[in-house]
Design a protein around this motif. Structure first.
Motif, mmCIF file in Angstrom:
data_model
loop_
_atom_site.group_PDB
_atom_site.id
_atom_site.type_symbol
_atom_site.label_atom_id
_atom_site.label_comp_id
_atom_site.label_asym_id
_atom_site.label_seq_id
_atom_site.Cartn_x
_atom_site.Cartn_y
_atom_site.Cartn_z
ATOM 1 N N ARG A 1 48.247 41.265 80.178
ATOM 2 C CA ARG A 1 49.049 41.682 79.021
ATOM 3 C C ARG A 1 49.481 40.541 78.127
ATOM 4 O O ARG A 1 49.499 40.660 76.916
ATOM 5 N N LYS A 2 49.880 39.437 78.728
ATOM 6 C CA LYS A 2 50.420 38.365 77.887
ATOM 7 C C LYS A 2 49.336 37.459 77.313
ATOM 8 O O LYS A 2 49.611 36.634 76.448
ATOM 9 N N CYS A 3 48.096 37.617 77.780
ATOM 10 C CA CYS A 3 47.010 36.752 77.292
ATOM 11 C C CYS A 3 46.814 36.978 75.795
ATOM 12 O O CYS A 3 46.785 38.111 75.319
ATOM 13 N N PRO B 1 49.120 28.767 75.950
ATOM 14 C CA PRO B 1 50.286 29.079 75.121
ATOM 15 C C PRO B 1 51.285 30.017 75.791
ATOM 16 O O PRO B 1 52.450 30.047 75.418
ATOM 17 N N VAL B 2 50.805 30.803 76.770
ATOM 18 C CA VAL B 2 51.690 31.787 77.387
ATOM 19 C C VAL B 2 51.814 31.604 78.902
ATOM 20 O O VAL B 2 52.214 32.524 79.604
ATOM 21 N N ASN B 3 51.459 30.397 79.373
ATOM 22 C CA ASN B 3 51.628 30.086 80.799
ATOM 23 C C ASN B 3 50.875 31.064 81.711
ATOM 24 O O ASN B 3 51.394 31.541 82.714
ATOM 25 N N THR C 1 55.659 29.269 85.869
ATOM 26 C CA THR C 1 55.262 28.425 86.989
ATOM 27 C C THR C 1 56.403 27.531 87.486
ATOM 28 O O THR C 1 56.714 27.506 88.670
ATOM 29 N N PHE C 2 56.999 26.795 86.573
ATOM 30 C CA PHE C 2 58.079 25.877 86.952
ATOM 31 C C PHE C 2 59.369 26.281 86.239
ATOM 32 O O PHE C 2 59.348 27.144 85.359
ATOM 33 N N PHE D 1 56.352 42.030 80.426
ATOM 34 C CA PHE D 1 56.374 43.411 79.936
ATOM 35 C C PHE D 1 56.939 44.284 81.048
ATOM 36 O O PHE D 1 56.356 44.386 82.111
ATOM 37 N N VAL E 1 58.630 17.621 87.326
ATOM 38 C CA VAL E 1 59.232 18.868 87.795
ATOM 39 C C VAL E 1 60.619 18.623 88.373
ATOM 40 O O VAL E 1 61.502 19.465 88.272
ATOM 41 N N PRO F 1 52.260 17.802 87.183
ATOM 42 C CA PRO F 1 52.876 18.868 87.995
ATOM 43 C C PRO F 1 51.935 20.053 88.223
ATOM 44 O O PRO F 1 52.027 20.732 89.245
ATOM 45 N N THR F 2 51.006 20.274 87.274
ATOM 46 C CA THR F 2 50.138 21.454 87.362
ATOM 47 C C THR F 2 48.898 21.236 88.232
ATOM 48 O O THR F 2 48.056 22.116 88.328
ATOM 49 N N TYR G 1 52.953 40.608 70.174
ATOM 50 C CA TYR G 1 52.544 41.620 71.157
ATOM 51 C C TYR G 1 52.727 43.043 70.647
ATOM 52 O O TYR G 1 52.127 43.970 71.179
ATOM 53 N N VAL H 1 51.425 25.500 70.124
ATOM 54 C CA VAL H 1 50.414 25.839 71.124
ATOM 55 C C VAL H 1 49.119 25.044 70.962
ATOM 56 O O VAL H 1 48.266 25.100 71.840
ATOM 57 N N LEU I 1 46.460 25.706 82.938
ATOM 58 C CA LEU I 1 47.858 26.033 83.172
ATOM 59 C C LEU I 1 48.773 25.185 82.293
ATOM 60 O O LEU I 1 49.760 25.670 81.742
ATOM 61 N N LYS J 1 48.166 23.875 79.360
ATOM 62 C CA LYS J 1 48.047 24.076 77.915
ATOM 63 C C LYS J 1 48.029 25.526 77.465
ATOM 64 O O LYS J 1 47.996 25.797 76.271
ATOM 65 N N THR K 1 47.180 29.904 89.620
ATOM 66 C CA THR K 1 47.714 29.848 90.989
ATOM 67 C C THR K 1 48.569 31.079 91.278
ATOM 68 O O THR K 1 48.560 31.616 92.378
ATOM 69 N N ASN L 1 58.056 31.302 73.198
ATOM 70 C CA ASN L 1 57.060 32.251 72.694
ATOM 71 C C ASN L 1 57.660 33.260 71.728
ATOM 72 O O ASN L 1 58.670 33.890 72.019
ATOM 73 N N ASP M 1 48.813 31.594 84.634
ATOM 74 C CA ASP M 1 48.838 30.660 85.754
ATOM 75 C C ASP M 1 47.866 31.137 86.827
ATOM 76 O O ASP M 1 48.131 32.092 87.546
ATOM 77 N N LEU N 1 52.028 22.855 93.614
ATOM 78 C CA LEU N 1 51.287 24.122 93.607
ATOM 79 C C LEU N 1 50.264 24.129 94.734
ATOM 80 O O LEU N 1 49.450 23.199 94.840
ATOM 81 N N THR O 1 57.966 32.671 80.229
ATOM 82 C CA THR O 1 56.708 33.244 79.756
ATOM 83 C C THR O 1 56.872 34.730 79.458
ATOM 84 O O THR O 1 57.738 35.375 80.052
ATOM 85 N N PRO O 2 56.101 35.262 78.510
ATOM 86 C CA PRO O 2 56.276 36.666 78.140
ATOM 87 C C PRO O 2 56.089 37.616 79.327
ATOM 88 O O PRO O 2 55.236 37.384 80.177
ATOM 89 N N CYS P 1 39.661 26.507 69.623
ATOM 90 C CA CYS P 1 40.041 27.472 70.657
ATOM 91 C C CYS P 1 40.721 28.674 70.030
ATOM 92 O O CYS P 1 40.886 29.704 70.674
ATOM 93 N N ALA Q 1 41.727 28.293 74.722
ATOM 94 C CA ALA Q 1 42.239 26.991 75.165
ATOM 95 C C ALA Q 1 41.890 26.744 76.636
ATOM 96 O O ALA Q 1 41.449 25.650 77.005
#
Lengths: 292, 333
Positions: B224-226, B315-317, A29-30, A38, A115, B136-137, A61, A243, B311, B313, B321, A56, B319, B199, A35-36, A185, B231
């Motif tokens: 895929r990254k989920c 773990p893998v961003n 995002t920023f 593929f 940001v 920011p989010t 994965y 996390v 967004l 929190k 948006t 990460n 998003d 955003l 972020t992972p 969670c 959370a």
């Protein structure tokens, strides 16, 4: 630039058809979110980045690709490589089915407060990177960049020793307060490369080892079981703690168990090489019997 | 407009706490959340809380019924708490909107959830506006929320810098402002300009577009990254799925409900073991379709208020948006 090197490496592997997918990081995002990602086509390789925010651990994965036909390439920092070593030892991943592209790592940074400030140098290292003992990948097919020196990390059990010094009631109060905050969670479990059961006992209906109520009793059961279940297999990547949305100090529990194992079975660091088996994953005639 | 200087707020809260069971945003040593007010305690009226206020009406775990048997006789009791007058103070417009969405779910379409209603009815809402993104989010403005002002409350406070401008939004709100009039002055005020959000997802036509995208390969790509943790759903102010379960010991027991998450693998698992959402592709798709298609189809509102907690929190961003942007970029045949 390391980012150019990783893009070129991924592109070449995909163009030659040596791997079917490359797992790496891309801009999120920023500017401080990596972020992972593929990648399966050479022209997508330009999405890849390697910067101060690739926290990460990508090893997890590989469990999604257990039945893949071709090879999977993964970018690995020191911690990621240790996680993959463990997955190979557990027969979750076949060594010949992965292509490991090592990247020496000087540590990842905390996200900034705003940001607009782009002062990367002024950002502190993530807590998990401050005590890193393996900045260089311990297993790889190619290494991009030169190995980085191991920094002085001090006694990583200092926090555990401070907790051990407390009385039983004090310990119970300390952990009770923290576990009461847990929202269950399961981010800690799901991000953990050592958590690789096909079906987690906590997800299995009917077993009722863990009730669904969010209360101290069930939350303790979850948190302690999670930690005990990765005993001897935790590679100290610190992802669980990073996390946790509630900011619980989960590495204190993991390190307590590592310290106990070291005292019982001799010093052992999980995932440093493929030969040394975890103390609880093997049997020796002279194993201690303190608990019997 | 009535105004109150910010330095008088703690004195005002002390007074309110005599009348109401008062819940305020707190930032103690744990995560920031709405918690009972204590005089001189940690009140954090800047920004939004990490935990949304939904648990005030819809607790993570809630006992519903208790039962017992005695031979062939049995008894069943509904465990509804006695109504207490409570005030939720300092709710941000994104979270006010989320309460409105929860009202849709728990109070409309022919069924009233008495557990939710009993808490909702007795709660006096005081909102505080934002003059721009609190984090920011944040992207509430793009989700149809006015960051500066909420209407579906009892009293709204505008943030005017060193003071708050207070407006009654209900009859109870009018009475409240009269009762505590000594804390307020009358002044001409100018609302500050709203600063720009980083955003700005464009949701125009998204529901109609998604109606044609159930089988689109995008879901495979974005899921895929989920990691399949909960959370996002547990921090979401609008996610409201729950599971009902029970405990029995001897001749008595109780039924409770607790939050559940569509991101969990066993969420849709049926008796017999079949799971219609076997992989993260189906689970991630369901989460976004529920927010952006199914809920708007049923209630006319998006099930996202742009608070940005998921967004910030994830773990893998993951998003939302960006996923909205990708949905818009899809070209349908």
């Amino acid at each position: 630039m390391i980012t150019e090197k990783i893009r070129a490496a991924a592109k070449e592997l995909l163009e030659k058809g040596e791997v079917e997918t490359v797992i790496g990081w891309e801009r999120g995002t920023f500017w401080y979110n990596s972020t992972p990602v593929f990648i399966s086509k050479p022209e997508q390789a330009d999405r890849l980045v390697f910067d101060d925010f690739c926290a990460n651990n990508l090893a997890k994965y590989l469990l999604d690709y257990r039945n893949a036909d071709g090879k999977i390439a993964v970018f690995v920092k020191g911690c990621d490589a240790r996680a993959i070593t463990r997955l190979i030892q557990d027969n979750q991943v076949k060594r010949e089915k992965v292509y490991l592209i090592g990247i020496p790592c000087t540590g990842m940074k905390e996200a900034p407060k705003t940001v607009s400030s782009q002062d990367v140098a002024g950002l502190p290292l993530l807590a998990k990177c401050q005590s890193c003992a393996t900045p260089n990948p311990v297993i790889y097919d190619i290494l991009l960049g030169d190995p980085v020196p191991q920094k002085e990390v001090g006694n990583r059990f200092a926090g555990v020793e401070a907790l051990e010094a407390k009385g039983a009631d004090e310990k119970y109060e300390h952990w009770g307060k923290l576990f009461s905050e847990c929202i269950r969670c399961y981010a800690c479990r799901n991000v953990c490369p050592a958590c690789n059961c096909r079906e987690c006992a906590f997800d299995a209906n009917g077993l009722n080892w863990l009730g669904k109520q969010n209360n101290l009793q069930e939350n303790q059961m979850f948190n302690m079981t999670r930690a005990m279940h990765v005993a001897g297999r935790c590679i100290e990547c610190g992802e669980c703690e990073r996390v946790c949305p509630m900011g619980l100090p989960l590495m204190d529990i993991n390190r307590k168990i590592i310290k106990d194992l070291n005292e019982l079975f001799g010093s052992y660091d999980a995932g440093l090489n493929l030969e040394d088996r975890p103390p609880l994953g093997q049997y020796k005639l002279d194993d201690p019997e303190k608990f019997m | 407009m009535k105004t109150v200087v910010k330095s008088k707020i703690s004195a005002l809260l002390d007074e309110i706490a005599k009348e109401f069971n008062l819940l305020v945003p707190t930032a103690g040593d744990g995560a920031s959340k709405f918690a009972p007010y204590t005089s001189g305690g940690q009140v954090s009226l800047d920004g939004r809380t990490l935990l949304p206020p939904k648990d005030v009406f819809f607790p993570q775990t809630e006992k519903m019924y208790k039962f017992s048997t005695d031979g062939m006789a049995g008894s069943l009791e509904t465990l509804l708490e006695a109504p207490k007058h409570q005030m939720l103070f300092g709710v941000r417009p994104c979270d006010v909107k989320s309460i409105h969405e929860l009202d849709h779910v728990f109070l409309t379409k022919g069924f009233v959830d008495e557990f939710y209603q009993s808490k909702r009815d007795r709660t006096f809402l005081v909102s505080i506006g934002c003059n721009g993104p609190a984090e920011p989010t944040c992207f509430c403005q793009s989700m149809g929320v006015n960051p500066q002002e909420s209407d579906a409350v009892d009293v709204h406070l505008f943030d005017l810098g060193s003071e708050y401008g207070a407006v009654a939004k209900s009859e109870n709100g009018e009475a409240f402002l009269q009762k505590y009039a000594s804390f307020f002055n009358e002044a001409e005020v100018q609302l500050p300009a709203i600063s720009e959000f980083a955003l700005k997802p464009d949701v125009e036509g998204i529901t109609e577009k998604l109606q044609q995208m159930f089988d689109h390969p995008l879901w495979e790509e974005v899921s895929r990254k989920c990691l399949g943790c909960g959370a996002c759903t547990y921090l979401c102010p609008t996610c409201h799925c729950f599971d009902i379960s029970g405990r029995v010991a001897g001749n008595q027991g109780f039924k409770f409900r607790c939050w559940d998450s569509c991101m969990f693998s066993e969420y849709t698992r049926m008796a017999g073991g079949h799971n219609p959402r076997p992989s993260k592709k189906e689970r991630v798709r369901n989460r976004f379709l529920h927010k952006l298609q199914y809920f708007p189809e049923r209630y006319g509102d998006l099930l996202c208020t742009g608070c940005g907690r998921c967004l910030s929190k994830c773990p893998v961003n993951m998003d939302i948006t960006n996923i909205i942007k990708q949905i818009r970029e899809v070209e349908l045949a």
